[in-house]
Design a protein around this motif. Structure first.
Motif, PDB file in Angstrom:
ATOM      1  N   LEU A 281      -3.660   5.481  -2.148  1.00  0.00           N
ATOM      2  CA  LEU A 281      -4.429   4.239  -2.258  1.00  0.00           C
ATOM      3  C   LEU A 281      -5.081   4.124  -3.655  1.00  0.00           C
ATOM      4  O   LEU A 281      -5.571   5.116  -4.199  1.00  0.00           O
ATOM      5  CB  LEU A 281      -5.516   4.198  -1.186  1.00  0.00           C
ATOM      6  CG  LEU A 281      -5.043   4.205   0.279  1.00  0.00           C
ATOM      7  CD1 LEU A 281      -6.241   4.220   1.210  1.00  0.00           C
ATOM      8  CD2 LEU A 281      -4.132   3.031   0.581  1.00  0.00           C
ATOM      9  N   GLU A 283      -7.800   1.563  -6.033  1.00  0.00           N
ATOM     10  CA  GLU A 283      -8.875   0.584  -5.871  1.00  0.00           C
ATOM     11  C   GLU A 283      -8.533  -0.710  -6.612  1.00  0.00           C
ATOM     12  O   GLU A 283      -7.998  -0.696  -7.725  1.00  0.00           O
ATOM     13  CB  GLU A 283     -10.181   1.162  -6.400  1.00  0.00           C
ATOM     14  CG  GLU A 283     -11.377   0.293  -6.127  1.00  0.00           C
ATOM     15  CD  GLU A 283     -12.678   0.963  -6.492  1.00  0.00           C
ATOM     16  OE1 GLU A 283     -13.721   0.283  -6.454  1.00  0.00           O
ATOM     17  OE2 GLU A 283     -12.661   2.172  -6.817  1.00  0.00           O
ATOM     18  N   ASN A 284      -8.884  -1.839  -5.974  1.00  0.00           N
ATOM     19  CA  ASN A 284      -8.720  -3.163  -6.583  1.00  0.00           C
ATOM     20  C   ASN A 284     -10.091  -3.623  -7.096  1.00  0.00           C
ATOM     21  O   ASN A 284     -10.981  -3.936  -6.293  1.00  0.00           O
ATOM     22  CB  ASN A 284      -8.202  -4.171  -5.547  1.00  0.00           C
ATOM     23  CG  ASN A 284      -6.828  -3.790  -4.997  1.00  0.00           C
ATOM     24  OD1 ASN A 284      -5.926  -3.501  -5.766  1.00  0.00           O
ATOM     25  ND2 ASN A 284      -6.696  -3.760  -3.681  1.00  0.00           N
ATOM     26  N   THR A 289     -11.473  -3.590  -2.547  1.00  0.00           N
ATOM     27  CA  THR A 289     -10.598  -2.988  -1.527  1.00  0.00           C
ATOM     28  C   THR A 289      -9.713  -1.929  -2.157  1.00  0.00           C
ATOM     29  O   THR A 289      -9.598  -1.849  -3.383  1.00  0.00           O
ATOM     30  CB  THR A 289      -9.706  -4.062  -0.870  1.00  0.00           C
ATOM     31  OG1 THR A 289      -8.864  -4.640  -1.878  1.00  0.00           O
ATOM     32  CG2 THR A 289     -10.570  -5.136  -0.198  1.00  0.00           C
ATOM     33  N   ARG A 290      -9.084  -1.170  -1.334  1.00  0.00           N
ATOM     34  CA  ARG A 290      -8.125  -0.159  -1.802  1.00  0.00           C
ATOM     35  C   ARG A 290      -6.793  -0.446  -1.113  1.00  0.00           C
ATOM     36  O   ARG A 290      -6.756  -0.769   0.090  1.00  0.00           O
ATOM     37  CB  ARG A 290      -8.617   1.245  -1.475  1.00  0.00           C
ATOM     38  CG  ARG A 290      -9.946   1.567  -2.136  1.00  0.00           C
ATOM     39  CD  ARG A 290     -10.465   2.933  -1.663  1.00  0.00           C
ATOM     40  NE  ARG A 290      -9.585   4.013  -2.117  1.00  0.00           N
ATOM     41  CZ  ARG A 290      -9.762   5.305  -1.791  1.00  0.00           C
ATOM     42  NH1 ARG A 290     -10.797   5.646  -0.981  1.00  0.00           N
ATOM     43  NH2 ARG A 290      -8.971   6.215  -2.265  1.00  0.00           N
ATOM     44  N   SER A 291      -5.680  -0.281  -1.800  1.00  0.00           N
ATOM     45  CA  SER A 291      -4.357  -0.597  -1.228  1.00  0.00           C
ATOM     46  C   SER A 291      -3.317   0.401  -1.717  1.00  0.00           C
ATOM     47  O   SER A 291      -3.514   1.108  -2.702  1.00  0.00           O
ATOM     48  CB  SER A 291      -3.939  -2.019  -1.595  1.00  0.00           C
ATOM     49  OG  SER A 291      -3.832  -2.182  -3.002  1.00  0.00           O
ATOM     50  N   THR A 293       1.272   1.593  -0.880  1.00  0.00           N
ATOM     51  CA  THR A 293       2.557   1.286  -0.219  1.00  0.00           C
ATOM     52  C   THR A 293       3.201   2.572   0.306  1.00  0.00           C
ATOM     53  O   THR A 293       3.222   3.600  -0.388  1.00  0.00           O
ATOM     54  CB  THR A 293       3.521   0.604  -1.198  1.00  0.00           C
ATOM     55  OG1 THR A 293       2.924  -0.615  -1.667  1.00  0.00           O
ATOM     56  CG2 THR A 293       4.857   0.305  -0.548  1.00  0.00           C
ATOM     57  N   LEU A 319      -6.621   1.053   8.159  1.00  0.00           N
ATOM     58  CA  LEU A 319      -5.592   0.541   7.258  1.00  0.00           C
ATOM     59  C   LEU A 319      -4.834  -0.595   7.937  1.00  0.00           C
ATOM     60  O   LEU A 319      -4.228  -0.409   8.998  1.00  0.00           O
ATOM     61  CB  LEU A 319      -4.634   1.656   6.856  1.00  0.00           C
ATOM     62  CG  LEU A 319      -5.228   2.778   5.994  1.00  0.00           C
ATOM     63  CD1 LEU A 319      -4.213   3.889   5.783  1.00  0.00           C
ATOM     64  CD2 LEU A 319      -5.702   2.208   4.654  1.00  0.00           C
ATOM     65  N   ASP A 322      -0.259  -5.078   4.730  1.00  0.00           N
ATOM     66  CA  ASP A 322      -0.547  -5.938   3.586  1.00  0.00           C
ATOM     67  C   ASP A 322       0.734  -6.157   2.791  1.00  0.00           C
ATOM     68  O   ASP A 322       1.534  -5.235   2.607  1.00  0.00           O
ATOM     69  CB  ASP A 322      -1.604  -5.287   2.698  1.00  0.00           C
ATOM     70  CG  ASP A 322      -1.993  -6.138   1.507  1.00  0.00           C
ATOM     71  OD1 ASP A 322      -2.488  -7.265   1.738  1.00  0.00           O
ATOM     72  OD2 ASP A 322      -1.773  -5.666   0.380  1.00  0.00           O
ATOM     73  N   ARG A 360      -3.804  -1.968   3.282  1.00  0.00           N
ATOM     74  CA  ARG A 360      -5.037  -2.226   2.528  1.00  0.00           C
ATOM     75  C   ARG A 360      -6.226  -1.703   3.334  1.00  0.00           C
ATOM     76  O   ARG A 360      -6.304  -1.912   4.563  1.00  0.00           O
ATOM     77  CB  ARG A 360      -5.201  -3.705   2.254  1.00  0.00           C
ATOM     78  CG  ARG A 360      -6.430  -4.067   1.411  1.00  0.00           C
ATOM     79  CD  ARG A 360      -6.438  -5.560   1.149  1.00  0.00           C
ATOM     80  NE  ARG A 360      -5.302  -5.944   0.304  1.00  0.00           N
ATOM     81  CZ  ARG A 360      -5.338  -5.912  -1.019  1.00  0.00           C
ATOM     82  NH1 ARG A 360      -6.428  -5.508  -1.675  1.00  0.00           N
ATOM     83  NH2 ARG A 360      -4.285  -6.299  -1.713  1.00  0.00           N
TER      84      ARG A 360
END
Length: 401
Positions: A281, A283-284, A289-291, A293, A319, A322, A360
């Motif tokens: 993950l 951070e945005n 938020t944190r995301s 794949t 989680l 997203d 996310r």
């Protein structure tokens, strides 16, 4: 005086007789004379015989007049054996029937369903596992709870060759949607009590997993319909391969005497393999938020196509799905989690598919690094589970942080 002289008269008669003998009376006179002499001889003989019999009796009676005359002993005539008459077959006189031998009474082992359900019975031991009673256990006619021995079928026949019927029962121990099963033979002893003869066959964790039906043939062979896979957990019973196998009682136990001993490959089999990379993950800064794949690769290693593949990601509940990677995963994505689920489309035999599934973490949500399982299950018509031939490559463990 001369006319009346007796001597002269006698001589005259003698001369007359002599004259007759010399001259001969003729044939008729001779026959009459012969018959007269024979009668005289018979009469004389009878008189002598009577005299011989009567004289000793009379003499004895004269000596012992105070005792009655003895009765002569009875003479038993000697029977003359009859001349045997030829006969086509021996006959038996109805007045003297031949003795018949009777076999000992054999207890009747035909036990009704009602009697079986009312009795406490000792069943052959179940395979290792919890919740299946076998000592002093009662059976039920309908499943009510886990650990219940359910009577699912009955059959009758002379399985041990003693001339009386025995009872063969199909018993299923309910555990969740499945549970083990066995076919057991019962009899009655001389006191009329139900006794357990032994187990005919039992289900297995491998195959057969399902015992479907039981019958008894006229010659005492117990026939059991077995199936490779038990229904439940997404597997329909009509996909199971079924076989009739025969079992016979010999030397105090049942052994298989007829039918196949293994199953061929089930036509609803597939081998789906899955691999996946760890989730990281980031951070945005725009929204806090944190995301990240999760990349999942699915391969169909079997000769059969999978109508679909169900992919599950056992990630933390915080989680949420997203991104566009979930677009082809079917409806209700993320509605029922954890785990996160993705339903793919068709994957041909030998084909593969790569999924990039984004997740996310909301701002301020608690998150701790850990490990998660990613699994794939091949699906067939109606989206029922296909049989996975190699379970070891159906799931993989990834890390998330």
């Amino acid at each position: 005086m001369a006319e009346h002289d007796p001597l002269r008269t006698r001589f005259a008669a003698y001369r007359q007789e002599l004259t007759v003998r010399v001259d001969g009376p003729g044939p008729d006179a001779a026959r009459r004379t012969l018959r007269r002499r024979r009668r005289a001889a018979v009469v004389a003989g009878a008189a002598v015989a009577v005299a011989l019999v009567v004289a000793p009796i009379a003499a004895t009676a004269a000596l012992r007049r105070d005792a009655p005359p003895p009765v002569p002993p009875a003479v038993t005539p000697t029977p003359t054996p009859p001349t045997p008459t030829p006969s086509a077959s021996p006959s038996v006189s109805p007045s003297s029937p031949p003795p018949t031998s009777r076999a000992p009474e054999v207890p009747n082992g035909r036990i009704s369903e009602r009697d079986l359900l009312a009795a406490r019975l000792d069943l052959p031991a179940w395979r290792p596992g919890p919740g299946c009673p076998d000592e002093g256990a009662r059976m039920v006619g309908e499943a009510t709870r886990d650990g219940t021995n359910v009577l699912e079928g009955l059959a009758y026949g002379d399985v041990d060759g003693d001339g009386a019927a025995e009872t063969v029962a199909l018993v299923h121990c309910l555990l969740g949607t499945g549970g083990p099963a066995q076919v057991v033979a019962f009899d009655r002893n001389e006191a009329g009590e139900i006794v357990t003869m032994g187990r005919v066959v039992a289900s297995s964790r491998d195959k057969p997993q399902w015992l479907v039906d039981v019958t008894v043939r006229a010659d005492g062979l117990v026939r059991v319909q077995v199936a490779d896979l038990a229904p439940g957990g997404g597997w329909p019973g009509e996909w199971s391969q079924r076989q009739w196998r025969g079992y016979r009682w010999e030397d105090g136990r049942f052994g298989q005497a007829e039918g196949p001993t293994s199953f061929p490959r089930n036509p609803y089999s597939v081998n789906v393999a899955v691999t996946a990379a760890d989730l990281v993950l980031t951070e945005n800064p725009d929204d806090g938020t944190r995301s990240g794949t999760v990349e999942v690769r699915i391969r169909n290693l079997d000769g059969r196509a999978a109508d679909a593949v169900a992919v599950t990601l056992d990630l933390p509940a915080a989680l949420a799905p997203d991104g566009d990677g979930w677009a082809g995963c079917g409806p209700d994505v993320g509605a029922y989690r954890p785990p996160l689920r993705c339903l793919t489309g068709r994957i041909a035999a030998g084909g593969n598919l790569t999924l990039r599934l984004g997740v996310r973490l909301p701002k301020g949500a608690t998150f701790t690094a850990g490990r998660a399982t990613v699994a794939a299950q091949g699906l067939g018509p109606g989206l029922d589970h296909l049989l996975e031939t190699d379970l070891d490559d159906n799931q993989v463990t990834i890390g998330y942080r």
